[in-house]
Scaffold this motif. Structure first.
Motif, PDB file in Angstrom:
ATOM      1  N   VAL A  51       5.793   6.163 -11.870  1.00 51.36           N
ATOM      2  CA  VAL A  51       6.821   5.872 -11.053  1.00 51.36           C
ATOM      3  C   VAL A  51       6.330   6.317  -9.482  1.00 51.36           C
ATOM      4  N   TYR A  52       6.619   5.547  -8.439  1.00 49.21           N
ATOM      5  CA  TYR A  52       6.484   5.891  -7.033  1.00 49.21           C
ATOM      6  C   TYR A  52       7.922   6.302  -6.499  1.00 49.21           C
ATOM      7  N   ASN A  53       8.121   7.511  -6.185  1.00 50.58           N
ATOM      8  CA  ASN A  53       9.314   7.981  -5.858  1.00 50.58           C
ATOM      9  C   ASN A  53       9.144   8.250  -4.379  1.00 50.58           C
ATOM     10  N   SER A  54       9.793   7.400  -3.405  1.00 47.49           N
ATOM     11  CA  SER A  54       9.703   7.561  -2.217  1.00 47.49           C
ATOM     12  C   SER A  54      10.813   7.446  -1.098  1.00 47.49           C
ATOM     13  N   SER A  55      10.686   7.688   0.013  1.00 45.52           N
ATOM     14  CA  SER A  55      11.899   7.739   1.048  1.00 45.52           C
ATOM     15  C   SER A  55      12.105   6.453   1.571  1.00 45.52           C
ATOM     16  N   GLY A  56      11.328   5.569   1.214  1.00 50.80           N
ATOM     17  CA  GLY A  56      11.298   4.148   1.728  1.00 50.80           C
ATOM     18  C   GLY A  56      10.713   4.092   3.167  1.00 50.80           C
ATOM     19  N   TYR A  57      10.253   4.874   3.559  1.00 45.74           N
ATOM     20  CA  TYR A  57       9.636   4.981   5.119  1.00 45.74           C
ATOM     21  C   TYR A  57       8.121   4.402   4.901  1.00 45.74           C
ATOM     22  N   GLU A  58       7.776   3.358   4.470  1.00 40.57           N
ATOM     23  CA  GLU A  58       6.279   3.174   3.962  1.00 40.57           C
ATOM     24  C   GLU A  58       6.052   1.824   4.687  1.00 40.57           C
ATOM     25  N   LYS A  59       4.684   1.839   4.809  1.00 37.86           N
ATOM     26  CA  LYS A  59       4.041   0.537   5.271  1.00 37.86           C
ATOM     27  C   LYS A  59       3.930  -0.167   4.215  1.00 37.86           C
ATOM     28  N   ALA A  60       4.386  -1.568   4.294  1.00 40.02           N
ATOM     29  CA  ALA A  60       3.998  -2.539   3.167  1.00 40.02           C
ATOM     30  C   ALA A  60       2.699  -2.727   2.852  1.00 40.02           C
ATOM     31  N   GLU A  61       1.960  -2.928   4.086  1.00 41.95           N
ATOM     32  CA  GLU A  61       0.487  -3.146   3.897  1.00 41.95           C
ATOM     33  C   GLU A  61      -0.274  -1.712   3.145  1.00 41.95           C
ATOM     34  N   MET A  62       0.368  -0.859   3.195  1.00 40.15           N
ATOM     35  CA  MET A  62      -0.380   0.443   2.292  1.00 40.15           C
ATOM     36  C   MET A  62       0.258   0.217   0.987  1.00 40.15           C
ATOM     37  N   LEU A  63       1.712  -0.165   0.819  1.00 36.65           N
ATOM     38  CA  LEU A  63       1.775  -0.269  -0.838  1.00 36.65           C
ATOM     39  C   LEU A  63       0.998  -1.282  -1.314  1.00 36.65           C
ATOM     40  N   ARG A  64       0.447  -2.054  -0.859  1.00 40.73           N
ATOM     41  CA  ARG A  64      -0.405  -3.102  -1.602  1.00 40.73           C
ATOM     42  C   ARG A  64      -1.620  -2.589  -2.349  1.00 40.73           C
ATOM     43  N   TYR A  65      -2.167  -1.263  -1.650  1.00 40.53           N
ATOM     44  CA  TYR A  65      -3.119  -0.622  -2.320  1.00 40.53           C
ATOM     45  C   TYR A  65      -2.748  -0.239  -3.816  1.00 40.53           C
ATOM     46  N   LEU A  66      -1.568  -0.070  -4.183  1.00 38.85           N
ATOM     47  CA  LEU A  66      -1.124   0.539  -5.470  1.00 38.85           C
ATOM     48  C   LEU A  66      -0.561  -0.636  -6.229  1.00 38.85           C
ATOM     49  N   GLU A  67      -0.854  -1.860  -5.909  1.00 38.59           N
ATOM     50  CA  GLU A  67      -0.713  -2.712  -6.951  1.00 38.59           C
ATOM     51  C   GLU A  67      -1.201  -2.755  -8.294  1.00 38.59           C
ATOM     52  N   GLY A  68      -0.897  -2.594  -9.326  1.00 38.38           N
ATOM     53  CA  GLY A  68      -1.424  -2.789 -10.535  1.00 38.38           C
ATOM     54  C   GLY A  68      -1.486  -1.085 -11.140  1.00 38.38           C
ATOM     55  N   LEU A  69      -1.194  -0.469 -10.162  1.00 37.23           N
ATOM     56  CA  LEU A  69      -1.233   1.060 -10.493  1.00 37.23           C
ATOM     57  C   LEU A  69       0.200   1.735 -10.802  1.00 37.23           C
ATOM     58  N   VAL A  70       1.113   1.192 -10.019  1.00 37.68           N
ATOM     59  CA  VAL A  70       2.484   1.525 -10.216  1.00 37.68           C
ATOM     60  C   VAL A  70       3.507   0.680 -10.969  1.00 37.68           C
ATOM     61  N   ASP A  71       4.203   1.115 -11.778  1.00 35.20           N
ATOM     62  CA  ASP A  71       4.997   0.181 -12.752  1.00 35.20           C
ATOM     63  C   ASP A  71       6.424   0.234 -12.449  1.00 35.20           C
ATOM     64  N   ILE A  72       6.766   1.451 -11.712  1.00 40.35           N
ATOM     65  CA  ILE A  72       8.398   1.448 -11.261  1.00 40.35           C
ATOM     66  C   ILE A  72       8.230   2.077  -9.989  1.00 40.35           C
ATOM     67  N   TYR A  73       9.220   1.137  -9.001  1.00 41.29           N
ATOM     68  CA  TYR A  73       9.277   2.037  -7.379  1.00 41.29           C
ATOM     69  C   TYR A  73      10.623   2.445  -7.470  1.00 41.29           C
TER      70      TYR A  73
END
Length: 303
Positions: free
Chosen positions: A136-158
């Motif tokens: 689970v990636y538990n976040s404030s939502g203040y994230e760069k979309a391009e950085m989140l792409r590095y987590l693809e396949g590693l995170v199941d639940i946002y």
């Protein structure tokens, strides 16, 4: 890819603040931390949504520091990077595996974005060593979309927040007038990665997105806008968690609105609006939730 991420810490632009500091040299950005992974707590956590915590608990790893820094933050002891233990990538992977051994329903990464390169490396290592429960990636939502792409396949639940859709409010309480546009792009990327929610036979979430929204006292209008955007854009493709647990902290004692709790009437107005929109995939809070006892002690437990 991992080397590319590590290099980013030398001229840090991981988050929308774009500080550009050299965290590898010990400099601290807006998040309040350098490149050393600082963890304040790693333990079973019972106070998430039912499909995250379940009966056994969520394996929550609370990271110190924060890229958003809300004035009303309920976790100020760690969000300023002033407490926590500095650990290695290898030890972080061990913490994940230890929480799995404790029967955690998932690994819950709480505010991890400013450590994204290290967390990514630890997740890969842990999965190679037998980590199988959802992440689970538990976040404030203040994230760069391009950085989140590095987590693809590693995170199941946002599990992101969508705090504001009013830029002035975001500027006033989080010094981030760009929060609405940044958070909307981040959410779009999260939904793209994990898609339609999936649950196991116990009702525990295996994959999907739950967007949290904390109603702030005196700001029902902002909350209604958030609801309208979420349901109008994603419908039943995501779950929404409407929270009434705002707890007035000492830093807000002079604020005319945020120095008090949310009233029952304010929360009922928001719930009525959700019903009128047709929202069904929704978690709500009942009873007395605005208590400091709901805020965990960040005493290094489990680290």
């Amino acid at each position: 890819m991992q080397e590319e991420l590590q290099t980013m810490l030398k001229d840090c632009h991981l988050c929308p603040r774009n500080c550009g500091v050299d965290r590898l040299a010990g400099q601290k950005g807006f998040c309040g931390v350098d490149a050393g992974i600082m963890v304040a707590r790693a333990a079973l956590h019972m106070w998430e949504e039912p499909c995250i915590s379940g009966k056994e608990g969520s394996g929550a790893v609370f990271f110190s520091g924060c890229s958003l820094g809300c004035a009303f933050c309920q976790n100020r002891t760690i969000s300023k990077g002033q407490s926590g233990k500095v650990i290695t990538v290898e030890y972080l992977a061990e913490l994940f595996l230890d929480l799995q051994a404790q029967k955690a329903n998932n690994i819950n990464l709480v505010t991890a974005g400013h450590f994204l390169p290290q967390v990514r490396e630890a997740l890969i290592l842990a999965k190679e060593q037998g980590l199988t429960i959802p992440v689970v990636y538990n976040s404030s939502g203040y994230e760069k979309a391009e950085m989140l792409r590095y987590l693809e396949g590693l995170v199941d639940i946002y599990l992101p927040d969508l705090k504001y859709l009013e830029a002035d409010l975001a500027g006033k309480y989080s010094h981030a007038k760009d929060y609405p546009e940044v958070a909307m792009k981040a959410l779009e990327e999260m939904v793209r990665q994990v898609g339609t929610p999936e649950f196991d036979e116990r009702g525990m979430m295996k994959k999907g997105v739950i967007v949290r929204h904390l109603l702030l006292p005196g700001h029902v209008r902002n909350s209604k806008k958030v609801l309208e955007y979420l349901y109008g854009t994603y419908g039943d493709q995501i779950y929404i968690s409407l929270m009434s647990q705002y707890t007035p902290m000492p830093a807000m004692k002079d604020d005319p609105q945020l120095s008090r709790k949310v009233t029952d009437r304010e929360y009922d107005r928001l719930l009525d609006h959700a019903i009128s929109l047709g929202v069904t995939n929704c978690f709500i809070q009942e009873g007395e939730t605005a208590k400091e006892s709901f805020i965990p002690e960040f005493n290094g437990e489990g680290v």
